[in-house]
Each structure stands twice: as C-alpha cells, then as structure tokens.
Design a protein around this motif. Structure first.
Motif, PDB file in Angstrom:
ATOM      1  N   GLN A  49       0.815  -1.211   0.000  1.00 21.58           N
ATOM      2  CA  GLN A  49       0.000   0.000   0.000  1.00 21.58           C
ATOM      3  C   GLN A  49       0.851   1.265   0.000  1.00 21.58           C
ATOM      4  OE1 GLN A  49      -0.060  -2.665   1.860  1.00 21.58           O
ATOM      5  NE2 GLN A  49      -1.871  -2.791   3.150  1.00 21.58           N
ATOM      6  N   GLN A  50       2.075   1.192   0.494  1.00 22.67           N
ATOM      7  CA  GLN A  50       2.931   2.371   0.581  1.00 22.67           C
ATOM      8  C   GLN A  50       3.755   2.615  -0.684  1.00 22.67           C
ATOM      9  OE1 GLN A  50       5.311   2.124   4.107  1.00 22.67           O
ATOM     10  NE2 GLN A  50       3.535   2.069   5.473  1.00 22.67           N
ATOM     11  N   LEU A  51       3.709   1.679  -1.605  1.00 25.96           N
ATOM     12  CA  LEU A  51       4.481   1.827  -2.834  1.00 25.96           C
ATOM     13  C   LEU A  51       3.762   2.757  -3.804  1.00 25.96           C
ATOM     14  CD1 LEU A  51       5.481  -1.886  -3.493  1.00 25.96           C
ATOM     15  CD2 LEU A  51       6.875  -0.093  -2.465  1.00 25.96           C
ATOM     16  N   GLY A  52       4.542   3.509  -4.567  1.00 25.52           N
ATOM     17  CA  GLY A  52       3.994   4.344  -5.624  1.00 25.52           C
ATOM     18  C   GLY A  52       3.638   3.496  -6.834  1.00 25.52           C
ATOM     19  N   ALA A  53       2.975   4.101  -7.787  1.00 24.87           N
ATOM     20  CA  ALA A  53       2.538   3.378  -8.992  1.00 24.87           C
ATOM     21  C   ALA A  53       3.720   2.784  -9.752  1.00 24.87           C
ATOM     22  CB  ALA A  53       1.732   4.308  -9.889  1.00 24.87           C
ATOM     23  N   GLU A  54       4.807   3.539  -9.890  1.00 23.13           N
ATOM     24  CA  GLU A  54       5.983   3.035 -10.621  1.00 23.13           C
ATOM     25  C   GLU A  54       6.632   1.874  -9.865  1.00 23.13           C
ATOM     26  OE1 GLU A  54       8.883   2.377 -13.418  1.00 23.13           O
ATOM     27  OE2 GLU A  54       6.987   3.434 -13.596  1.00 23.13           O
ATOM     28  N   GLN A  55       6.708   1.978  -8.544  1.00 30.64           N
ATOM     29  CA  GLN A  55       7.288   0.892  -7.753  1.00 30.64           C
ATOM     30  C   GLN A  55       6.434  -0.366  -7.863  1.00 30.64           C
ATOM     31  OE1 GLN A  55       7.417   3.258  -4.144  1.00 30.64           O
ATOM     32  NE2 GLN A  55       9.632   2.916  -4.023  1.00 30.64           N
ATOM     33  N   LYS A  56       5.114  -0.209  -7.854  1.00 31.20           N
ATOM     34  CA  LYS A  56       4.231  -1.368  -8.005  1.00 31.20           C
ATOM     35  C   LYS A  56       4.405  -2.006  -9.382  1.00 31.20           C
ATOM     36  CE  LYS A  56       0.676  -0.009  -4.724  1.00 31.20           C
ATOM     37  NZ  LYS A  56      -0.719   0.410  -4.521  1.00 31.20           N
ATOM     38  N   ARG A  57       4.502  -1.178 -10.411  1.00 27.93           N
ATOM     39  CA  ARG A  57       4.715  -1.695 -11.756  1.00 27.93           C
ATOM     40  C   ARG A  57       6.030  -2.475 -11.827  1.00 27.93           C
ATOM     41  NH1 ARG A  57       7.767  -1.659 -15.592  1.00 27.93           N
ATOM     42  NH2 ARG A  57       9.101  -0.061 -14.721  1.00 27.93           N
ATOM     43  N   GLN A  58       7.064  -1.913 -11.210  1.00 26.91           N
ATOM     44  CA  GLN A  58       8.370  -2.560 -11.199  1.00 26.91           C
ATOM     45  C   GLN A  58       8.307  -3.901 -10.470  1.00 26.91           C
ATOM     46  OE1 GLN A  58      11.084  -1.496 -12.779  1.00 26.91           O
ATOM     47  NE2 GLN A  58      12.293  -3.241 -12.110  1.00 26.91           N
ATOM     48  N   ARG A  59       7.655  -3.927  -9.315  1.00 30.41           N
ATOM     49  CA  ARG A  59       7.541  -5.183  -8.556  1.00 30.41           C
ATOM     50  C   ARG A  59       6.756  -6.230  -9.339  1.00 30.41           C
ATOM     51  NH1 ARG A  59       7.912  -4.414  -2.730  1.00 30.41           N
ATOM     52  NH2 ARG A  59       9.727  -3.094  -2.477  1.00 30.41           N
ATOM     53  N   ARG A  60       5.677  -5.799  -9.991  1.00 28.35           N
ATOM     54  CA  ARG A  60       4.896  -6.745 -10.797  1.00 28.35           C
ATOM     55  C   ARG A  60       5.744  -7.318 -11.927  1.00 28.35           C
ATOM     56  NH1 ARG A  60       0.252  -2.841 -10.130  1.00 28.35           N
ATOM     57  NH2 ARG A  60      -1.190  -3.928  -8.751  1.00 28.35           N
ATOM     58  N   SER A  61       6.507  -6.452 -12.545  1.00 29.08           N
ATOM     59  CA  SER A  61       7.376  -6.886 -13.634  1.00 29.08           C
ATOM     60  C   SER A  61       8.422  -7.881 -13.132  1.00 29.08           C
ATOM     61  CB  SER A  61       8.048  -5.660 -14.261  1.00 29.08           C
ATOM     62  OG  SER A  61       8.938  -6.048 -15.258  1.00 29.08           O
ATOM     63  N   GLU A  62       9.028  -7.590 -11.989  1.00 32.17           N
ATOM     64  CA  GLU A  62      10.018  -8.500 -11.402  1.00 32.17           C
ATOM     65  C   GLU A  62       9.377  -9.839 -11.038  1.00 32.17           C
ATOM     66  OE1 GLU A  62      11.448  -6.112  -8.189  1.00 32.17           O
ATOM     67  OE2 GLU A  62      12.725  -4.910  -9.498  1.00 32.17           O
ATOM     68  N   TYR A  63       8.185  -9.779 -10.475  1.00 32.68           N
ATOM     69  CA  TYR A  63       7.495 -11.005 -10.087  1.00 32.68           C
ATOM     70  C   TYR A  63       7.131 -11.838 -11.324  1.00 32.68           C
ATOM     71  CZ  TYR A  63       4.253 -14.165  -7.777  1.00 32.68           C
ATOM     72  OH  TYR A  63       3.625 -15.283  -7.305  1.00 32.68           O
ATOM     73  N   ALA A  64       6.664 -11.164 -12.372  1.00 27.45           N
ATOM     74  CA  ALA A  64       6.320 -11.872 -13.610  1.00 27.45           C
ATOM     75  C   ALA A  64       7.562 -12.538 -14.194  1.00 27.45           C
ATOM     76  CB  ALA A  64       5.698 -10.910 -14.618  1.00 27.45           C
ATOM     77  N   ALA A  65       8.688 -11.835 -14.160  1.00 27.68           N
ATOM     78  CA  ALA A  65       9.936 -12.415 -14.666  1.00 27.68           C
ATOM     79  C   ALA A  65      10.338 -13.633 -13.837  1.00 27.68           C
ATOM     80  CB  ALA A  65      11.047 -11.363 -14.649  1.00 27.68           C
TER      81      ALA A  65
END
Length: 190
Positions: A49-65
């Motif tokens: 919840q504390q992450l910004g939109a770009e950080q969430k996008r980055q985490r999703r991308s890392e998780y998908a990878a």
C-alpha cells in the motif's frame, strides 16, 4: 567473484520480492527505475500500500519475470542469493554497483533467467526488440532451448546482418521444436 554469480544474485534479489502477479505478457525489455534489480534502494519489506505506482509496476514486472523462469532456474537464483547474503555488506554493495553500471538492456536480459541472461547480450540484436505480436511466442521458444541451442543461436544472431534479423527470427519461430537442432546447424554452418 564471477560476473555470472553477481548477475544471478541480483536477479534473485529482485525475484524474491513479494508482489502481486502481473497478468500482462512479460516484455523482452523492461525499463527500470528506482528499486530496479540489484538496487540498494529496493525496499523489499515496504508494504504494498505504501508503494507508488511506478514501484508497483516494477515489482509486478520483477514477479512476472521470476514466475516465468523454470523451477530449476529459480533454484539456481535462490542458491546464488544465499551465497550473496553470506558476503560482507561491502562486497554486496560492490557487486550491486558493478551490475548497475552495466547497460540497461544487459541488465534486463537477466530477467529472462540464468541461461538466457548469460547469453542475452549476444542475442539482443535479434531478440531484444521483438514486435508485440511475436513476444509471447518468442519468449516461449527461447525458454524451451537447451544450453547448446542457445549457444548456437547466439552465433546465428551475431552473424545475421541487421536488415535480415526480422526474417531470420520469424523463420526460427516457425521451426518445429524437433527441427531446431537441424535448423541451427544449417544456419551456423553458412
């Protein structure tokens, strides 16, 4: 300390973060920002919840990878991450700095896993910028290759002139898995 070990560890560090899975296709080249793979600023324990939109996008991308890797590749990355965690903090930072000093396309290639990451700098000319309609098929095909096939494909990619890369890549994508060794041998022998 080998460069390969460093890259595996930093890939693992990104893959071990907790994030919601991304339902979109994993692009071959993902732009990185703050909190990118190996970044000392990557707050692995920060609540979602504390992450910004770009950080969430980055985490999703890392998780998908991470999820796209085979279990054996994830095991290799976990082992490297354990060895990395046992290093002194100064050595960890030195390895992070070495990784972050690399070209972004090189760093992004490691998101594809240990085998493709090791060879991606040589594959990038042919596979780094794939049309959207070929991305899923390209990633699926690349992940099915054996280490020997990846090595041969790097030769094909390096020997193919830029103006022929799209044609050769499309041709390779159309080759049945059972015929890949013969196709690669013909291409390498040219």
């Amino acid at each position: 300390m080998s460069k390969r070990f460093c890259l595996l560890v930093l890939l693992g560090a990104a893959g071990l973060v907790h994030a919601a899975p991304d339902r979109t296709a994993l692009p071959l080249s993902v732009p990185a920002g703050p909190g990118a793979i190996g970044s000392p600023a990557a707050p692995a324990a920060m609540p979602w919840q504390q992450l910004g939109a770009e950080q969430k996008r980055q985490r999703r991308s890392e998780y998908a990878a991470w999820r796209a890797m085979s279990e054996s590749e994830r095991a290799r990355v976990r082992q490297a991450a354990e060895r990395f965690a046992a290093l002194p903090l100064a050595k960890q930072q030195e390895l992070r700095d070495q990784f972050n000093a690399q070209d972004q396309a090189f760093r992004d290639g490691w998101r594809l896993g240990p085998l493709l990451g090791e060879h991606f700098s040589r594959l990038q000319g042919m596979f780094g910028y794939v049309p959207e309609n070929q991305r899923d098929a390209t990633l699926a095909m690349l992940r099915q290759l054996t280490p020997a096939q990846v090595s041969q494909l790097t030769l094909v990619a390096q020997r193919t002139p830029p103006q022929q890369r799209d044609t050769v890549r499309t041709e390779f994508l159309s080759v049945a898995p059972a015929q890949r060794d013969a196709w690669l041998a013909r291409q390498v022998g040219r």
